[in-house]
Write a protein that holds these residues in place. Structure first.
Motif, PDB file in Angstrom:
ATOM      1  N   GLY A 155       0.614  -1.059   0.306  1.00 35.74           N
ATOM      2  CA  GLY A 155       0.256  -0.112   0.329  1.00 35.74           C
ATOM      3  C   GLY A 155       1.189   1.044   0.043  1.00 35.74           C
ATOM      4  O   GLY A 155       0.100   2.108  -0.850  1.00 35.74           O
ATOM      5  N   ALA A 156       1.725   1.195   0.978  1.00 34.33           N
ATOM      6  CA  ALA A 156       2.774   2.517   0.340  1.00 34.33           C
ATOM      7  C   ALA A 156       3.467   2.381  -0.452  1.00 34.33           C
ATOM      8  O   ALA A 156       3.569   3.491  -1.647  1.00 34.33           O
ATOM      9  N   ILE A 157       4.035   1.417  -0.878  1.00 31.69           N
ATOM     10  CA  ILE A 157       4.541   1.756  -2.460  1.00 31.69           C
ATOM     11  C   ILE A 157       4.003   2.077  -3.260  1.00 31.69           C
ATOM     12  O   ILE A 157       3.397   2.849  -4.751  1.00 31.69           O
ATOM     13  N   GLY A 158       2.374   1.468  -3.461  1.00 36.10           N
ATOM     14  CA  GLY A 158       0.761   2.405  -4.254  1.00 36.10           C
ATOM     15  C   GLY A 158       1.133   3.630  -4.109  1.00 36.10           C
ATOM     16  O   GLY A 158       0.586   4.221  -5.013  1.00 36.10           O
ATOM     17  N   LEU A 159       1.066   4.594  -2.752  1.00 37.29           N
ATOM     18  CA  LEU A 159       0.529   5.856  -2.818  1.00 37.29           C
ATOM     19  C   LEU A 159       1.479   6.371  -2.795  1.00 37.29           C
ATOM     20  O   LEU A 159       1.600   7.423  -3.802  1.00 37.29           O
ATOM     21  N   VAL A 160       3.394   5.780  -3.427  1.00 37.66           N
ATOM     22  CA  VAL A 160       3.735   6.445  -3.435  1.00 37.66           C
ATOM     23  C   VAL A 160       4.031   6.463  -5.678  1.00 37.66           C
ATOM     24  O   VAL A 160       3.995   7.580  -6.216  1.00 37.66           O
ATOM     25  N   ARG A 161       3.743   5.311  -5.811  1.00 38.97           N
ATOM     26  CA  ARG A 161       4.002   5.084  -7.222  1.00 38.97           C
ATOM     27  C   ARG A 161       2.333   5.338  -8.323  1.00 38.97           C
ATOM     28  O   ARG A 161       2.785   6.048  -9.912  1.00 38.97           O
ATOM     29  N   LEU A 162       1.867   5.649  -7.725  1.00 42.46           N
ATOM     30  CA  LEU A 162       0.241   5.544  -8.252  1.00 42.46           C
ATOM     31  C   LEU A 162       0.375   6.945  -8.855  1.00 42.46           C
ATOM     32  O   LEU A 162       0.426   8.116  -7.884  1.00 42.46           O
ATOM     33  N   PRO A 163      -0.285   7.067 -10.709  1.00 44.02           N
ATOM     34  CA  PRO A 163      -0.313   8.456 -10.799  1.00 44.02           C
ATOM     35  C   PRO A 163      -1.861   9.995 -10.001  1.00 44.02           C
ATOM     36  O   PRO A 163      -0.936  10.581 -10.514  1.00 44.02           O
ATOM     37  N   ASP A 164      -2.233   9.180 -10.225  1.00 43.12           N
ATOM     38  CA  ASP A 164      -3.527  10.089  -9.317  1.00 43.12           C
ATOM     39  C   ASP A 164      -3.604  10.259  -8.018  1.00 43.12           C
ATOM     40  O   ASP A 164      -3.815   8.724  -7.301  1.00 43.12           O
ATOM     41  N   LEU A 165      -4.990  10.712  -7.787  1.00 38.55           N
ATOM     42  CA  LEU A 165      -5.259  11.048  -6.320  1.00 38.55           C
ATOM     43  C   LEU A 165      -6.304   9.558  -6.172  1.00 38.55           C
ATOM     44  O   LEU A 165      -6.292   9.488  -4.892  1.00 38.55           O
ATOM     45  N   PRO A 166      -7.552   9.440  -7.076  1.00 35.00           N
ATOM     46  CA  PRO A 166      -7.977   7.907  -6.366  1.00 35.00           C
ATOM     47  C   PRO A 166      -6.596   6.954  -6.756  1.00 35.00           C
ATOM     48  O   PRO A 166      -7.955   6.682  -5.588  1.00 35.00           O
ATOM     49  N   SER A 167      -6.185   6.750  -7.773  1.00 35.80           N
ATOM     50  CA  SER A 167      -5.233   6.011  -7.137  1.00 35.80           C
ATOM     51  C   SER A 167      -4.846   5.712  -5.746  1.00 35.80           C
ATOM     52  O   SER A 167      -4.846   4.672  -5.317  1.00 35.80           O
ATOM     53  N   ARG A 168      -4.214   7.252  -5.111  1.00 32.95           N
ATOM     54  CA  ARG A 168      -3.212   7.271  -4.368  1.00 32.95           C
ATOM     55  C   ARG A 168      -4.536   7.004  -3.053  1.00 32.95           C
ATOM     56  O   ARG A 168      -4.045   5.963  -1.804  1.00 32.95           O
TER      57      ARG A 168
END
Length: 113
Positions: A21-34
């Protein structure tokens, strides 16, 4: 012995979920994905860690962990919803990244971008 192994596996899987989840928070491109990455894997990871910890404690202490888990499950989706709607109203969410824009017809006209 078996209880120790089950507890350790639950805690390790929970920790891996939190890290993903932390990696996704850093790597995902837009706010809804984060927001998705900040809410779902983190909640699942915390629940697994709490379950692994509860297996090692007495019943009185495990009840407290159940209350912590319940509070997390109730508050995380609500906070994510509020942050997402605030970002949408503030113009931080780009319409070209959305597959379906369910809020487009429901927002007041003075809030249109």
């Amino acid at each position: 012995m078996i209880l120790d192994v089950v507890s350790a596996v639950l805690m390790l899987v929970g920790a891996v979920s939190c890290v993903l989840g932390a990696i996704g928070l850093v790597r995902l491109p837009d706010l809804p994905s984060r927001l998705q990455a900040a809410t779902k894997p983190q909640t699942l990871g915390l629940l697994l860690i709490l379950a692994g910890t509860a297996l090692r404690l007495e019943m009185e202490s495990a009840v407290t962990l159940v209350l912590v888990a319940l509070f997390q499950v109730i508050t995380a989706p609500v906070i994510s919803q509020l942050l997402g709607r605030t970002a949408y109203r503030g113009g931080s969410v780009h319409p070209e990244h959305l597959v379906v824009d369910e809020l487009a017809g429901r927002m007041p006209e003075e809030m249109d971008r």
